[in-house]
Design an enzyme around this catalytic site. Structure first.
Site, PDB file in Angstrom:
ATOM      1  N   GLU B 114      -7.572  -4.819   0.533  1.00  0.00           N
ATOM      2  CA  GLU B 114      -8.674  -4.692  -0.422  1.00  0.00           C
ATOM      3  C   GLU B 114      -8.511  -5.451  -1.701  1.00  0.00           C
ATOM      4  OE1 GLU B 114     -10.678  -4.111   2.217  1.00  0.00           O
ATOM      5  OE2 GLU B 114     -11.587  -4.413   0.272  1.00  0.00           O
ATOM      6  N   LEU B 210      -8.308  -0.530   9.991  1.00  0.00           N
ATOM      7  CA  LEU B 210      -8.720  -1.286   8.798  1.00  0.00           C
ATOM      8  C   LEU B 210      -9.511  -2.531   9.164  1.00  0.00           C
ATOM      9  CD1 LEU B 210      -5.577  -1.105   6.483  1.00  0.00           C
ATOM     10  CD2 LEU B 210      -7.470   0.484   6.697  1.00  0.00           C
ATOM     11  N   ASN B 242     -13.963  -1.693   7.618  1.00  0.00           N
ATOM     12  CA  ASN B 242     -13.087  -2.868   7.462  1.00  0.00           C
ATOM     13  C   ASN B 242     -12.521  -2.933   6.052  1.00  0.00           C
ATOM     14  OD1 ASN B 242     -11.858  -5.299   7.638  1.00  0.00           O
ATOM     15  ND2 ASN B 242     -13.732  -6.480   7.293  1.00  0.00           N
ATOM     16  N   CYS B 243     -11.208  -3.054   5.947  1.00  0.00           N
ATOM     17  CA  CYS B 243     -10.614  -3.086   4.600  1.00  0.00           C
ATOM     18  C   CYS B 243      -9.741  -4.304   4.404  1.00  0.00           C
ATOM     19  CB  CYS B 243      -9.688  -1.886   4.414  1.00  0.00           C
ATOM     20  SG  CYS B 243     -10.429  -0.368   4.869  1.00  0.00           S
ATOM     21  N   VAL B 244      -9.856  -5.328   5.258  1.00  0.00           N
ATOM     22  CA  VAL B 244      -8.889  -6.418   5.083  1.00  0.00           C
ATOM     23  C   VAL B 244      -9.644  -7.719   4.887  1.00  0.00           C
ATOM     24  CG1 VAL B 244      -6.903  -7.587   6.100  1.00  0.00           C
ATOM     25  CG2 VAL B 244      -7.317  -5.190   6.588  1.00  0.00           C
TER      26      VAL B 244
END
Lengths: 81, 429, 132, 349
Positions: B114, B210, B242-244
Site C-alpha cells: 500500500e 492481497l 487488492n493491496c499491492v
C-alpha cells in the site's frame, strides 16, 4: 543481423530455434532448428545419429538457399522443395 | 433494467454527536463507528480521522477506498454478498450517493504493501483521492491474528462503516438524479441499429492474498468470464481486496465510479451503443488464462460487438492476460483498444509491459510508474510512516529527515490505475 | 507430476510431502536464478503452469519467486519461452536499476507469505485439473 | 552572449579527401569548418562558431574502434567545445555507426552535448537512438540544408540547456524513452474516442507502439553450390576458450571472427559457449551442435559446396539490442563480400 547480411547482397538462411522470433526479426529463409540448447544436435541420439540429423538440417538449409521465394518462408519438414 | 443515481453533494464533513447531513455538511459520530468496527475481535483498535482537499495531511498506508452509497429502492443493498450483506441481484431502482466523500481503511497488513495519499503538494496531483473528503479508519490488528484473517477483517470493517455512513443519505432529496438504462441485448441492438456496438472488458485482479477482487462476494479467481450490467458496478457488486502496487490498484471506489463506464454511457445512444461489461480475471495458473481469454472472445462474439475496450489491474502476470484477450478478440474480427499503465524502468528506456502482440495496435497509456518525484513534508500524518522505504516505489533514503518523501509515483494510490480515471499519460520521446 | 522451482523455504515446507510435485529448491537472494532455471526447462519442452511474474511486486522488491512447470515434455511452447524471456529481461533491468534492499526478517516473512499464497493458488488449480 | 565553440566530426568522403580508397585514413584535425560544416556554420549563425573539424576514415574507425574513438575524443577534449556535431551520415551504415560512437563518447566522457543526423534505415539509428539525439535525414546529402538547420537548432538548445521538445517538433528520431505528461482528457475518454475511430476505420494514434521490425526483400537463390563459398555466422555465443575478445554473455557490444581453417570438427577443448540465454551444458559437450563445422567440412570435401570460409563469425544473441546486431552485420558483411562469400548459414540458440 540476418536482414543486414541480405541487404549487403549475400543470401542467408536462418537455422532458428524459435521460429516466431526469427520471423519477427525479419529472416526471409528460416529452417527450424532441433532444440534451443542444441540447435543442430540431439543429445538423446548417439554420435552417429546426431551427425546424420545435423547433415539433414544443413542440407535442408542449403536447399532453402537454392529456392526462389517471394516473402518470408519457413522450410520445415512439411515443405516440399 | 434502470438505475437512478441520486447525488447528494457533500461540501464538508465534521465529527460530532449525531450522524446527519444538512446543507451539504456531513456530521459523523466517530465513537459509534469505532464501536461498530471493534465488534470484530480480530481488530484491536480503530480511530476515525478526517482529511480534506488542500490540507497539509498525508495518509499512509491506505488499504482501500470506498464511496458511501445507499439503495433507496430496488432489490438488494450496496456491496451485495460481502460484509454480511445478503446476496441479491443489484443494479436497478435508485441509489443515493454522498458525492464528494470517501471512506479509507488505513493501517499495516504486511510490511511492503500500500501507498500514500497526500491532500496537498505535488503528491496530491497524482491521486484522485486528494480531491475527496476522506473519512479515514485507522485500524490495528489484534496480536497473533493471521494475515489472511486480518485482511478480511480490515476489508469488512471498511465496507460496514461505508454502508452506515451511506444510510444517512437514504431519506434525503438528491441535488441531482442521473438515470442509467441497461436493456437486453436484442432490444439494445434494435434501438440503435446504425451505432457501433461497443463492449467493456474489465479484467479483475485475482492472484491471491492481497491480490484479489470479489464479485457478489465470490473470489474472482473462481469465476469464468461473464456478462454484467454496468449498473451493477454502481451498486458495489465488485469490491477490491487488492493491496499491492498502490499506483495501479483499483480500489472499490473506482469500481463504483468506473471512468470507462461513465464515458461509455456519456456517448451511449449518440455515438455508440454501449452493450455491456464482460468481467474476467488474471489468474496465475496458465490454463486459467487460456480458458478466460477464450471466454472473453466468445462472449464478445455472442454479443455481436464491433469493438471492445480492455482495462487491466497490475503488472507482469496481467500483461499476458491483456495480450491474450486482445489477440483472441481481434481474431473474432472485433476491434480492441487496450488501457494500461507502464513500467519502463528508472531511465524510461526498457519495455513498458512484459508481453506484446502485434494485434495490440491501439493502446491508451495511463502514465509510467517509475517516475521519481519528491513530495514535500506534511504537517499531519494519518497512519504510520514506518514502512515508507519498503513500500513499492520507495527505497532506502526515500524518507528524508524533514519528512519529505522522494519515491517513484508507484507509491501513490491509483496514480496510474489502468481503468483510465486520471489525465496522466506517457508518450515516446 | 509437476515441477516446482522456488527459492522460498516456506513454499518448500508447505508442499514437500506432496506426491505429485518435484521441488527444485534454489538458493538465491533474488528471483533471477529461479527464472533462469525455469527457462532452461522450457527450452527442453516443458511448459509453464503458472506465470513467472505472479504478484504485482516488482523483481527488485520481492526476493522470492516460485514457478510451477509441467513435468511432461512436449514440443517447444513458443509463447511460454517468449513470456519467460521477457520476464528475465524485465527482472535484469529492474535489478540493475536498484538491487533488492536488505529486509528485516519480519518483512522477509511477509514476502514469503505472499509468494507462498499466490503459488499455492496455482498449485491447487493445477491439482484440481490434475495437470501432468 | 559569447559565441559557443563547436567541433564537427566528419568522414573521409565528406571532408573531400576521397571515397572508399581513402576510407582507411586515421583521425586528423582541420581548423574551422570543412565540407558540410560550411552549411552547418551558416545554420548556427552568430550564436556559435565551428572552431575545428575532426576527420576519420570509415574503415579505419570500423577496424580500430577503441583506439580511433580514444584519439578523436582526445582531439575534441583539447578544444573544450560547448557543443559537438557528428555527420550527418544520411544512409551510410558504417559512417552512421561511427557518428553514433563518437557522439556517445563525447557525451559520456566529456559531458559535452552532441547531435548527429541519420536516415531511419541507418543501423546507427537503432544502435544509438536510446543514447543520443539523432536528427531524421533523407537518404542522401540532397537534403543537407534542411538537416543541418534542424541539427543546429537542436544543438543550440542543448548547449544552452533549453528544454528540448518531443521528437515530432524537433525532428529527431524517437529515442524510445517513455516520459509522463498531463493529457487534456482522461485516459478512459481517450480510449472511447480511439475505439470509435478504429471501428469506423478512421485514422488514430496509438499511445504505446508495440515493438516491430522492418522487412527486407529476399535475395535471389544461390543456383550452383558447387562453386559457392559459404560462411557460418552464429548468435549462439561460441568463442575460443578464455573469450579473447571479451564478448559479453548478453547485450553483446561486439562480435568475433575465429579461424577454423584446417579443422574438420569444432574442438570441444579449444572452444566454449559464453551465451547467458540457454543451458550451455549441451553446447559444451559438442560445439558442432551450434556451429556445424563437421558436416560443412564433409559437404566441402564431397564437392557439394565449393568452399567453406576459413573463419566463422560469432556473437551472443540474447539481449543484444536490435541496433547493435544490425551494426555488427553491416561491419562483417563487408568482410564477407571482400572474401567472396556467396551465402551465409546463420544459426541461433
Amino acid at each position: 543481423m540476418v536482414k543486414e547480411i541480405e541487404r549487403a547482397g549475400i543470401p542467408v538462411v536462418h537455422i532458428a530455434t524459435v521460429v516466431p522470433i526469427a520471423l519477427t526479426v525479419g529472416a526471409n529463409r528460416i529452417v527450424p532448428a532441433i532444440g534451443i540448447p542444441y540447435p543442430l544436435g540431439d543429445p538423446s541420439l548417439g554420435d552417429e545419429g546426431e551427425k546424420n540429423i545435423r547433415r539433414d538440417l544443413v542440407e535442408r538449409a542449403l536447399k532453402a538457399l537454392g529456392t526462389p521465394i517471394k516473402g518470408q518462408t519457413v522450410f520445415d519438414d512439411a515443405y516440399e522443395f | 433494467m434502470k438505475l437512478e443515481i441520486g447525488n447528494i453533494f457533500i461540501k464538508d464533513v465534521q465529527l460530532g454527536q449525531e450522524t446527519m447531513i444538512n446543507e451539504g455538511l456531513l456530521t459523523i459520530n466517530p465513537e459509534l463507528l469505532a464501536a461498530k468496527i471493534l465488534e470484530d475481535e480480530r481488530i484491536k483498535s480503530a480511530r476515525v480521522e478526517l482529511a480534506k482537499p488542500g490540507e497539509s495531511v498525508r495518509i499512509t498506508p491506505v488499504k482501500d477506498v470506498m464511496e458511501p452509497r445507499v439503495k433507496v429502492f430496488g432489490k438488494g443493498t450496496v456491496f451485495p454478498g460481502v460484509a454480511a450483506n445478503k446476496v441479491e441481484q443489484v443494479g436497478e431502482g435508485r441509489t443515493h450517493v454522498l458525492k464528494g466523500t470517501a471512506v479509507m481503511t488505513v493501517g499495516k497488513i504486511v510490511g511492503f504493501q500500500e501507498g500514500i495519499v497526500d491532500m496537498s503538494g505535488i503528491g496530491a496531483e497524482y491521486t484522485p483521492f486528494s480531491k475527496t473528503l476522506n473519512i479515514c479508519l485507522v485500524l490495528e490488528p489484534m496480536e497473533g491474528v493471521e494475515t489472511h484473517a486480518y485482511e478480511t477483517a480490515a476489508r469488512e470493517a471498511g465496507l460496514k462503516v461505508t454502508q452506515i455512513i451511506g444510510e444517512v443519505g437514504r431519506n434525503m432529496t438528491p441535488d441531482e438524479v442521473i438515470s442509467y438504462e441497461h436493456h437486453p441485448i436484442p432490444h439494445l441492438a434494435a434501438a440503435y441499429p446504425h451505432l457501433p456496438k461497443i463492449g467493456y472488458v474489465c479484467m479483475l485482479q485475482s492472484q491471491g492474498l492481497l491480490h484479489d477482487t470479489y464479485v457478489y462476494g465470490v473470489d474472482a479467481k473462481k469465476i469464468i468470464p461473464t456478462l454484467m450490467s454496468p449498473t451493477e458496478f454502481m451498486d458495489g457488486a465488485v469490491v477490491s481486496g487488492n493491496c499491492v502496487a498502490s499506483c495501479d490498484k483499483i480500489p472499490t471506489y473506482l469500481h463504483q465510479n468506473d471512468p470507462l463506464i461513465e464515458d461509455l454511457y456519456s456517448k451511449h445512444g449518440k455515438e455508440l451503443n454501449f452493450m455491456g461489461v464482460i468481467i474476467t480475471n488474471e489468474n496465475v495458473f496458465m490454463a486459467d488464462k487460456e480458458r478466460s481469454s477464450d471466454g472473453v472472445a466468445k462472449l464478445a462474439k455472442m454479443m455481436g460487438l464491433d469493438g471492445v475496450i480492455i482495462s487491466e489491474e497490475g503488472y507482469g502476470n496481467p500483461d499476458t492476460d491483456l495480450m491474450m484477450n486482445c489477440r483472441k478478440v481481434e481474431a473474432q474480427g472485433i476491434k480492441t483498444v487496450l488501457v494500461t499503465d507502464e513500467f519502463p524502468g528508472k531511465d524510461g528506456k526498457s519495455e513498458s509491459l512484459t508481453d506484446a502482440v502485434k494485434e495490440a495496435d491501439a493502446v491508451v497509456s495511463c502514465g509510467q510508474g517509475n517516475l521519481v518525484i519528491t513530495m514535500p513534508p506534511m504537517e499531519r500524518l494519518i497512519g504510520t510512516l514506518e514502512d515508507i522505504e519498503t513500500m513499492i516505489g520507495g527505497y532506502e533514503g526515500s524518507l528524508k529527515k524533514d519528512g519529505s518523501i522522494e519515491a517513484e509515483i508507484q507509491i501513490i494510490i491509483s496514480a496510474t490505475s489502468a481503468i483510465g480515471g486520471n489525465k496522466l499519460a506517457a508518450r515516446m520521446y | 507430476m509437476m515441477i516446482l522451482i522456488t527459492n522460498n523455504e516456506d513454499v518448500v515446507e508447505q508442499w514437500k510431502n506432496c506426491r505429485d510435485i518435484v521441488i527444485m529448491k534454489r538458493e538465491s537472494d533474488n528471483m533471477l536464478d529461479v527464472l533462469y532455471c525455469s527457462r532452461d526447462l522450457l527450452h527442453k519442452g516443458h511448459c509453464l503452469l503458472t506465470h513467472p511474474f505472479t504478484g504485482s511486486l516488482k523483481p527488485n522488491e520481492s526476493p522470492y519467486k516460485s514457478i510451477l512447470v509441467s513435468e511432461t515434455v512436449k514440443q517447444l511452447h513458443v509463447d511460454h519461452v517468449a513470456t519467460i524471456e521477457q520476464c528475465i529481461a524485465s527482472a535484469q533491468k529492474s535489478l540493475e536499476n536498484r538491487p533488492i534492499p536488505i529486509y528485516s526478517e519480519k518483512l522477509l516473512r511477509d514476502f514469503r507469505l505472499i509468494d507462498k499464497d499466490l503459488i499455492s493458488n496455482g498449485i491447487m488449480r493445477a491439482q484440481e485439473s490434475h495437470q501432468k | 552572449m559569447k559565441k559557443l565553440k563547436v567541433v564537427h566530426y566528419i568522414n573521409n568522403f565528406f571532408a573531400g579527401i576521397g571515397g572508399e580508397e581513402k576510407a582507411g585514413i586515421s583521425p586528423e584535425e582541420r581548423d574551422g569548418a570543412v565540407g558540410p560544416g560550411m552549411a552547418l556554420a551558416q545554420a548556427l549563425g552568430e550564436e556559435a562558431e565551428i572552431i575545428a573539424t575532426v576527420v576519420c576514415g570509415d574503415s579505419y574507425f570500423g577496424e580500430n574502434l577503441a583506439s580511433a574513438e580514444k584519439d578523436i575524443v582526445a582531439i575534441i577534449r583539447k578544444h573544450q567545445p560547448d557543443l559537438v556535431f557528428t555527420g550527418p551520415a544520411f544512409n551510410a551504415g558504417r559512417y552512421g555507426v561511427a557518428c553514433g560512437a563518437v557522439a556517445k563518447a563525447v557525451e559520456e566522457q566529456l559531458g559535452i552535448p552532441a547531435v548527429t543526423g541519420m536516415h531511419e534505415e541507418n543501423p546507427g539509428v537503432d544502435m544509438y537512438r536510446k543514447d543520443l539525439y539523432i536528427i531524421k535525414t533523407g537518404h542522401s546529402a540532397a537534403g543537407m540544408k534542411k538537416t543541418v538547420t534542424s541539427m543546429a537548432s537542436l544543438g543550440l538548445k542543448r548547449a544552452q540547456n533549453q528544454l528540448v521538445g518531443p521528437p515530432e517538433e524537433e525532428g529527431y528520431h524517437v529515442r524510445g524513452m517513455r516520459i509522463n505528461y498531463w493529457a487534456e482528457k482522461r485516459a478512459s475518454l481517450r480510449a472511447v474516442e480511439m475505439i470509435l475511430k478504429k471501428v469506423k476505420g478512421e485514422a488514430y494514434q496509438t499511445e504505446y507502439p508495440m515493438p516491430d521490425f522492418g522487412r527486407v526483400e529476399p535475395m535471389p537463390p544461390v543456383l550452383d553450390f558447387s562453386k559457392a563459398k559459404v560462411a557460418i555466422v552464429t548468435s549462439g555465443g561460441i568463442v575460443p576458450t578464455g573469450n579473447p575478445d571479451r564478448i559479453e554473455s548478453s547485450s553483446a557490444t561486439k562480435y568475433g571472427i575465429y579461424d577454423i581453417s584446417g579443422l574438420d570438427s569444432m574442438p570441444a577443448d579449444d572452444y566454449t559457449s559464453i551465451h547467458g540465454g540457454y543451458d550451455r551444458t549441451y553446447a559444451l559437450e559438442d560445439i558442432n551442435r551450434v556451429v556445424p563445422l563437421d558436416v560443412m567440412r564433409d559437404l566441402e570435401r564431397e564437392g557439394i559446396i565449393g568452399k567453406l570460409a576459413d573463419y566463422f563469425i560469432s556473437t551472443t544473441g540474447t539481449g543484444t539490442s536490435v541496433g547493435s546486431a544490425r551494426a555488427f552485420a553491416v561491419d562483417f558483411s563487408n568482410k564477407l563480400l571482400e572474401d567472396g562469400v556467396n551465402a551465409v548459414i546463420l544459426t541461433s540458440t
